[in-house]
Write a protein that holds these residues in place. Structure first.
Motif, PDB file in Angstrom:
ATOM      1  N   THR A   1      22.028   5.070  -3.525  1.00  0.00           N
ATOM      2  CA  THR A   1      20.592   5.200  -2.660  1.00  0.00           C
ATOM      3  C   THR A   1      20.725   5.554  -1.197  1.00  0.00           C
ATOM      4  OG1 THR A   1      19.595   4.150  -4.404  1.00  0.00           O
ATOM      5  CG2 THR A   1      18.218   4.802  -2.337  1.00  0.00           C
ATOM      6  N   SER A   2      20.216   6.708  -0.954  1.00  0.00           N
ATOM      7  CA  SER A   2      20.058   6.999   0.618  1.00  0.00           C
ATOM      8  C   SER A   2      19.696   5.692   1.450  1.00  0.00           C
ATOM      9  CB  SER A   2      19.406   7.845   1.069  1.00  0.00           C
ATOM     10  OG  SER A   2      19.846   9.229   0.496  1.00  0.00           O
ATOM     11  N   LEU A   3      20.143   5.296   2.484  1.00  0.00           N
ATOM     12  CA  LEU A   3      20.156   3.959   3.110  1.00  0.00           C
ATOM     13  C   LEU A   3      18.613   3.989   3.642  1.00  0.00           C
ATOM     14  CD1 LEU A   3      23.080   3.985   5.942  1.00  0.00           C
ATOM     15  CD2 LEU A   3      22.303   2.338   3.861  1.00  0.00           C
ATOM     16  N   GLU A   4      17.768   5.117   3.799  1.00  0.00           N
ATOM     17  CA  GLU A   4      16.476   4.962   3.935  1.00  0.00           C
ATOM     18  C   GLU A   4      15.561   4.435   3.165  1.00  0.00           C
ATOM     19  OE1 GLU A   4      14.414   8.967   4.444  1.00  0.00           O
ATOM     20  OE2 GLU A   4      16.398   9.461   4.090  1.00  0.00           O
ATOM     21  N   TYR A   5      16.151   4.348   1.652  1.00  0.00           N
ATOM     22  CA  TYR A   5      15.340   4.100   0.672  1.00  0.00           C
ATOM     23  C   TYR A   5      15.967   2.677   0.093  1.00  0.00           C
ATOM     24  CZ  TYR A   5      13.772   8.535   0.987  1.00  0.00           C
ATOM     25  OH  TYR A   5      12.941   9.846   1.674  1.00  0.00           O
ATOM     26  N   SER A   6      17.080   2.016   0.531  1.00  0.00           N
ATOM     27  CA  SER A   6      17.697   0.912  -0.049  1.00  0.00           C
ATOM     28  C   SER A   6      17.140  -0.346  -0.273  1.00  0.00           C
ATOM     29  CB  SER A   6      19.029   0.849   0.659  1.00  0.00           C
ATOM     30  OG  SER A   6      18.801   0.298   2.141  1.00  0.00           O
ATOM     31  N   TYR A   7      16.059  -0.318   0.352  1.00  0.00           N
ATOM     32  CA  TYR A   7      15.047  -1.415   0.270  1.00  0.00           C
ATOM     33  C   TYR A   7      14.121  -1.225  -0.779  1.00  0.00           C
ATOM     34  CZ  TYR A   7      11.443   1.091   2.451  1.00  0.00           C
ATOM     35  OH  TYR A   7      10.315   2.015   2.793  1.00  0.00           O
ATOM     36  N   LEU A   8      13.858  -0.104  -1.490  1.00  0.00           N
ATOM     37  CA  LEU A   8      12.896   0.134  -2.279  1.00  0.00           C
ATOM     38  C   LEU A   8      13.088  -0.300  -3.648  1.00  0.00           C
ATOM     39  CD1 LEU A   8      11.353   3.905  -1.564  1.00  0.00           C
ATOM     40  CD2 LEU A   8      10.305   1.566  -1.203  1.00  0.00           C
ATOM     41  N   SER A   9      11.910  -0.951  -4.303  1.00  0.00           N
ATOM     42  CA  SER A   9      12.327  -1.009  -5.797  1.00  0.00           C
ATOM     43  C   SER A   9      10.735  -0.914  -6.262  1.00  0.00           C
ATOM     44  CB  SER A   9      12.694  -2.352  -6.118  1.00  0.00           C
ATOM     45  OG  SER A   9      11.917  -3.473  -5.974  1.00  0.00           O
ATOM     46  N   SER A  10      10.406  -0.536  -7.620  1.00  0.00           N
ATOM     47  CA  SER A  10       8.973  -0.399  -8.099  1.00  0.00           C
ATOM     48  C   SER A  10       8.510  -1.777  -8.064  1.00  0.00           C
ATOM     49  CB  SER A  10       9.232  -0.058  -9.595  1.00  0.00           C
ATOM     50  OG  SER A  10       9.836   1.587  -9.638  1.00  0.00           O
ATOM     51  N   SER A  11       9.218  -2.753  -8.231  1.00  0.00           N
ATOM     52  CA  SER A  11       8.485  -4.172  -8.003  1.00  0.00           C
ATOM     53  C   SER A  11       7.879  -4.619  -6.651  1.00  0.00           C
ATOM     54  CB  SER A  11       9.573  -5.270  -8.354  1.00  0.00           C
ATOM     55  OG  SER A  11      10.199  -5.147  -9.802  1.00  0.00           O
ATOM     56  N   VAL A  12       8.853  -4.137  -5.648  1.00  0.00           N
ATOM     57  CA  VAL A  12       8.659  -4.282  -4.393  1.00  0.00           C
ATOM     58  C   VAL A  12       7.157  -3.498  -3.985  1.00  0.00           C
ATOM     59  CG1 VAL A  12       9.046  -3.775  -1.940  1.00  0.00           C
ATOM     60  CG2 VAL A  12      10.796  -4.859  -3.434  1.00  0.00           C
ATOM     61  N   VAL A  13       7.135  -2.174  -4.429  1.00  0.00           N
ATOM     62  CA  VAL A  13       6.188  -1.533  -4.330  1.00  0.00           C
ATOM     63  C   VAL A  13       4.752  -2.029  -4.910  1.00  0.00           C
ATOM     64  CG1 VAL A  13       5.197   0.848  -4.884  1.00  0.00           C
ATOM     65  CG2 VAL A  13       7.350   0.796  -3.994  1.00  0.00           C
ATOM     66  N   LYS A  14       4.744  -2.645  -6.042  1.00  0.00           N
ATOM     67  CA  LYS A  14       3.816  -2.836  -6.639  1.00  0.00           C
ATOM     68  C   LYS A  14       3.259  -4.499  -6.004  1.00  0.00           C
ATOM     69  CE  LYS A  14       6.030  -2.845 -10.670  1.00  0.00           C
ATOM     70  NZ  LYS A  14       6.113  -3.053 -12.042  1.00  0.00           N
ATOM     71  N   GLU A  15       4.308  -5.098  -5.384  1.00  0.00           N
ATOM     72  CA  GLU A  15       3.876  -6.370  -4.697  1.00  0.00           C
ATOM     73  C   GLU A  15       2.968  -6.105  -3.719  1.00  0.00           C
ATOM     74  OE1 GLU A  15       3.455 -10.520  -4.485  1.00  0.00           O
ATOM     75  OE2 GLU A  15       4.169  -9.189  -6.038  1.00  0.00           O
ATOM     76  N   ILE A  16       3.502  -4.951  -2.813  1.00  0.00           N
ATOM     77  CA  ILE A  16       2.783  -4.376  -1.405  1.00  0.00           C
ATOM     78  C   ILE A  16       1.412  -3.954  -2.088  1.00  0.00           C
ATOM     79  CG2 ILE A  16       2.782  -2.705   0.360  1.00  0.00           C
ATOM     80  CD1 ILE A  16       5.895  -2.566   0.236  1.00  0.00           C
ATOM     81  N   ALA A  17       1.278  -3.164  -3.077  1.00  0.00           N
ATOM     82  CA  ALA A  17       0.008  -2.495  -3.568  1.00  0.00           C
ATOM     83  C   ALA A  17      -0.958  -3.744  -3.823  1.00  0.00           C
ATOM     84  CB  ALA A  17       0.209  -1.550  -4.581  1.00  0.00           C
ATOM     85  N   ARG A  18      -0.197  -4.593  -4.617  1.00  0.00           N
ATOM     86  CA  ARG A  18      -1.326  -5.664  -5.082  1.00  0.00           C
ATOM     87  C   ARG A  18      -2.054  -6.275  -4.010  1.00  0.00           C
ATOM     88  NH1 ARG A  18       2.397  -8.278  -8.027  1.00  0.00           N
ATOM     89  NH2 ARG A  18       1.474  -7.622  -9.999  1.00  0.00           N
ATOM     90  N   TYR A  19      -1.644  -6.410  -2.702  1.00  0.00           N
ATOM     91  CA  TYR A  19      -2.236  -7.014  -1.678  1.00  0.00           C
ATOM     92  C   TYR A  19      -2.722  -5.877  -0.736  1.00  0.00           C
ATOM     93  CZ  TYR A  19      -0.480 -11.245  -3.590  1.00  0.00           C
ATOM     94  OH  TYR A  19      -0.187 -12.400  -4.614  1.00  0.00           O
ATOM     95  N   ASN A  20      -2.985  -4.793  -1.141  1.00  0.00           N
ATOM     96  CA  ASN A  20      -3.725  -3.686  -0.545  1.00  0.00           C
ATOM     97  C   ASN A  20      -2.946  -3.261   0.691  1.00  0.00           C
ATOM     98  OD1 ASN A  20      -5.558  -1.519  -0.322  1.00  0.00           O
ATOM     99  ND2 ASN A  20      -6.953  -2.931   0.853  1.00  0.00           N
ATOM    100  N   GLY A  21      -1.656  -3.446   0.598  1.00  0.00           N
ATOM    101  CA  GLY A  21      -0.662  -3.067   1.895  1.00  0.00           C
ATOM    102  C   GLY A  21      -0.356  -1.546   1.536  1.00  0.00           C
TER     103      GLY A  21
END
Length: 161
Positions: free
Chosen positions: A120-140
């Motif tokens: 993955t390109s470095l700018e996206y290396s921290y991303l996962s669907s699980s992380v995105v869902k966790e951020i979204a769950r708390y209205n981030g």
């Protein structure tokens, strides 16, 4: 014509996934993005929702098509005469897991299917669907992680819209 398949649950699709899809689309005549049913995972979005989000995400890529698969990936590859599986890697832990799956697929296909790992390109290396869902769950703010229409779908799922 050289075709590759990029399987995943895509729950939801992220900019990291799209990075891999775009790069693979430059390498192959056709890229099939396979939305998989994984019995070990409970998804937030239905299969149809995930397919629709991916279709919207890849509109500008004429050599990419979205399919859904409920059986073994290797059976689909055999039926469609596909010999290349694309997998994205963020970290060493991804490699350990994906290497095992690649070896199983190689064995089950009688050495007919190879796996191509794309980092993955470095700018996206921290991303996962699980992380995105966790951020979204708390209205981030998930705007750095997913396309706007995916962010809207996450807001709807979590009751923020």
């Amino acid at each position: 014509m050289k075709t590759a398949i990029y399987p995943g649950s895509f729950d939801p699709v992220t900019f990291g996934h799209l990075d891999i899809i775009k790069r693979a689309s430059r390498m192959f005549d056709e890229v099939i993005v396979a939305v998989m049913v994984n019995s070990a995972k409970t998804t937030l979005f239905s299969l149809d929702e995930r397919v629709k989000m991916l279709q919207e995400s890849v509109k500008g890529l004429s050599n990419v098509r979205i399919e859904h698969i409920s059986g073994l990936l290797i059976d689909y590859c055999k039926a469609e005469d596909i010999h290349i599986v694309i997998k994205g890697l963020r970290a060493v832990t991804d490699f350990e897991y994906e290497l095992q799956i690649a070896q199983v697929n190689k064995e089950l296909s009688h050495n007919e299917v190879d796996t191509l790992f794309l980092t993955t390109s470095l700018e996206y290396s921290y991303l996962s669907s699980s992380v995105v869902k966790e951020i979204a769950r708390y209205n981030g703010d998930v705007s750095p992680c997913v396309p706007d229409f995916v962010a809207d779908e996450l807001d709807k799922k979590y009751g923020f819209k």
